[in-house]
Write an enzyme that holds these catalytic residues in place. Structure first.
Site, PDB file in Angstrom:
ATOM      1  N   ASP A 165       0.831  -1.202   0.000  1.00 25.73           N
ATOM      2  CA  ASP A 165       0.000   0.000   0.000  1.00 25.73           C
ATOM      3  C   ASP A 165       0.865   1.251   0.000  1.00 25.73           C
ATOM      4  O   ASP A 165       1.885   1.321   0.705  1.00 25.73           O
ATOM      5  CB  ASP A 165      -0.892  -0.035   1.245  1.00 25.73           C
ATOM      6  CG  ASP A 165      -1.908   1.083   1.280  1.00 25.73           C
ATOM      7  OD1 ASP A 165      -2.697   1.189   0.324  1.00 25.73           O
ATOM      8  OD2 ASP A 165      -1.921   1.830   2.271  1.00 25.73           O
ATOM      9  N   GLU A 209       1.813  -0.396  -5.023  1.00 22.55           N
ATOM     10  CA  GLU A 209       0.823   0.639  -5.299  1.00 22.55           C
ATOM     11  C   GLU A 209       1.549   1.966  -5.129  1.00 22.55           C
ATOM     12  O   GLU A 209       1.834   2.394  -4.017  1.00 22.55           O
ATOM     13  CB  GLU A 209      -0.364   0.585  -4.339  1.00 22.55           C
ATOM     14  CG  GLU A 209      -1.436   1.603  -4.709  1.00 22.55           C
ATOM     15  CD  GLU A 209      -2.109   2.278  -3.516  1.00 22.55           C
ATOM     16  OE1 GLU A 209      -3.207   2.847  -3.702  1.00 22.55           O
ATOM     17  OE2 GLU A 209      -1.537   2.280  -2.418  1.00 22.55           O
TER      18      GLU A 209
END
Length: 529
Positions: free
Chosen positions: A192, A251
């Site tokens: 993330d 990401e």
């Protein structure tokens, strides 16, 4: 790769929130769909202030989703079906409920406990002002006072304090987290906000206030700092000690493409999401430019690229492409906004699926995309849970519309999400028309299209085949990929197909007529002799 957002995939215990029992029950569906791996969004112990991206315990399962035994059972069933399992890792921040942060709050400024997070003395004579001018992605200041002159950084919600990755205890802790899940059999990690772990030395004021995510090549001092690459080299060495190979996926909202490619150099991550492709809109010229740029940048570091159109953070592309201008980006659509054309959006979404699933590299599918699901664009304010909506007072609609629980059976409570009818977010009525059981045996359905495309992708080696563009009208994309030719028409007027074209797969039943490809449609042609 198929993204599972666990709270909205399938609910096994009927409490209105998805869980591992529900996910495990759908492995046969995933196997028949034809995916190679699933990526599971966070399922760790969490207060759920940001749908699990606020982690209080990185090595346990939140009871809402089940137990460690349930995860182990799912991994075993998925592996038996030939499906690999990628789990989400949230290393930029923890939950404010994490024991480390609670210990930091109970300690004095300058303590060892506070060194694990980004605590800084406030500015002004009495330290009553934030340490700098940084803003939260979710709205408002990125700093929160704790009452003793110190403030802590939260690039997202105040319940998500940022770790200080210059502290060795943070790096050591995440090594342990990686090993914990790898030893349980997971096949890798989606990381993330991978571009945010390291902040610029001295935490200078941000002069790139127009776009805190750094789009267009502008980087604020909290994004894409060179130090992040040392972290991923360390992780790569750790993962490379495991057999069979494990994967790291970034990401990272990073531009331009050559900076993104730094994350997938040979000793760092294996893949990074190609967000410029998602941002290109329904435009042949923009899509081709992005594809060329992405392939060239990744080729320079001997890496593959990824292709993605939707995920849990963005308006579903079946809805984006139904806007009056399908080339524009929108952060959310609410009941007071112009409502997209659902049929046209779905038609274009089916066409871009054939582009996405043909391109060299890896393709990511967001749960429900294979059903043609739209966003829930008329969710009332009182059911919304996204902190973006809450912290901006509704000025930003937020991401709830793309996170609505999936429809499995048209005539069941909650459209088969469970047997009780409970649902943490309400589903729109149109989900009944798009439920998986309605599409199951319909050869013209979006589900059938995805199954056929993924089968042909495997049979024809798509994803491993080089792309060669053919001449085409400005509104079309035309490329050879091995023994398959892919043509996408983003315009409204038909375009001519090659003579004696042998259609393998068409995006919609009316795609091909009289030797021409209809507008807003795509086709795969057979080049085998």
């Amino acid at each position: 790769m198929y993204q599972i957002y666990p709270r909205s995939f399938a609910d096994g215990d009927g409490d209105g929130m998805g869980d591992f029992a529900g996910i495990t029950s759908k492995v046969p569906y995933l196997a028949r769909l034809g995916v190679d791996a699933v990526w599971i969004s966070p399922f760790y112990v969490s207060p759920q202030r940001d749908a699990g991206y606020d982690v209080a315990d990185y090595t346990d399962v939140d009871p809402r989703f089940g137990s460690l035994a349930d995860v182990d059972a799912f991994i075993a069933v998925a592996h038996a079906a030939g499906i690999r399992v990628i789990v989400d890792l949230v290393p930029n921040h923890s939950s404010s409920a994490h024991p480390w942060f609670q210990a930091a709050l109970a300690s004095a400024p300058g303590s060892r406990e506070r060194a694990r997070y980004m605590f800084r003395r406030g500015s002004g004579p009495d330290a009553s002002l934030p340490p700098n001018n940084w803003h939260s992605v979710f709205g408002g200041s990125a700093w929160e006072p704790v009452g003793d002159g110190d403030w802590y950084l939260h690039l997202f919600d105040p319940s998500q304090p940022d770790f200080d990755w210059s502290d060795p205890e943070v790096a050591d802790m995440f090594d342990d987290v990686l090993r914990f899940w790898l030893d349980r059999g997971v096949d890798g990690f989606r990381v993330d906000v991978a571009h945010s772990l390291v902040k610029a030395e001295g935490l200078p004021d941000n002069t790139v206030m127009r776009d805190i995510q750094g789009a267009g090549g502008d980087r604020g001092p909290m994004w894409d700092q060179d130090g992040v690459h040392d972290i991923y080299r360390r992780w790569r060495r750790l993962l490379d000690a495991y057999t069979p190979p494990r994967i790291l996926v970034a990401e990272a909202w990073v531009h331009p493409a050559d900076r993104m490619a730094r994350y997938v150099r040979a000793d760092e991550m294996h893949q990074a999401f190609n967000f410029p492709y998602m941002l290109s809109g329904w435009s042949a010229q923009a899509l081709r430019a992005t594809i060329d740029e992405s392939l060239a940048a990744n080729h320079a570091v001997d890496a593959t690229t990824t292709w993605v159109q939707s995920n849990h953070d963005v308006v579903r592309h079946a809805t984006r492409f139904g806007q009056a201008d399908p080339t524009t980006w929108v952060n959310g659509i609410g009941p007071d906004d112009p409502q997209p054309d659902r049929e046209l959006g779905l038609r274009r979404a089916r066409a871009i699926a054939l582009l996405t699933l043909a391109l060299p590299g890896s393709a990511y599918i967001y749960q429900g995309e294979e059903l043609g699901l739209p966003d829930h664009t008329t969710l009332p304010a009182d059911v919304r849970q996204d902190p973006t909506f809450i912290r901006t007072g509704g000025a930003e609609i937020g991401r709830d519309g793309c996170r609505v629980p999936l429809p499995w059976r048209a005539d069941a409570p909650a459209f088969g999400f469970n047997e009780t009818g409970a649902s943490w977010l309400p589903q729109p009525a149109v989900f009944g028309e798009l439920a998986a059981d309605v599409q199951e045996d319909d050869p013209a359905s979006t589900l059938s299209l995805y199954r056929s495309a993924l089968r042909l992708r495997h049979e024809r080696g798509l994803g491993r085949t080089a792309l060669a563009w053919n001449d085409s009208p400005a509104t079309a994309l035309d490329a050879d990929l091995g023994d398959l030719r892919m043509i996408v028409n983003t315009g409204s007027e038909p375009v001519a197909l090659p003579e004696d074209a042998r259609v393998l797969l068409a995006s919609v039943p009316d795609a091909v007529a009289d030797g021409r490809l209809a507008g807003d449609a795509a086709v795969w042609l057979d080049l085998r002799g």
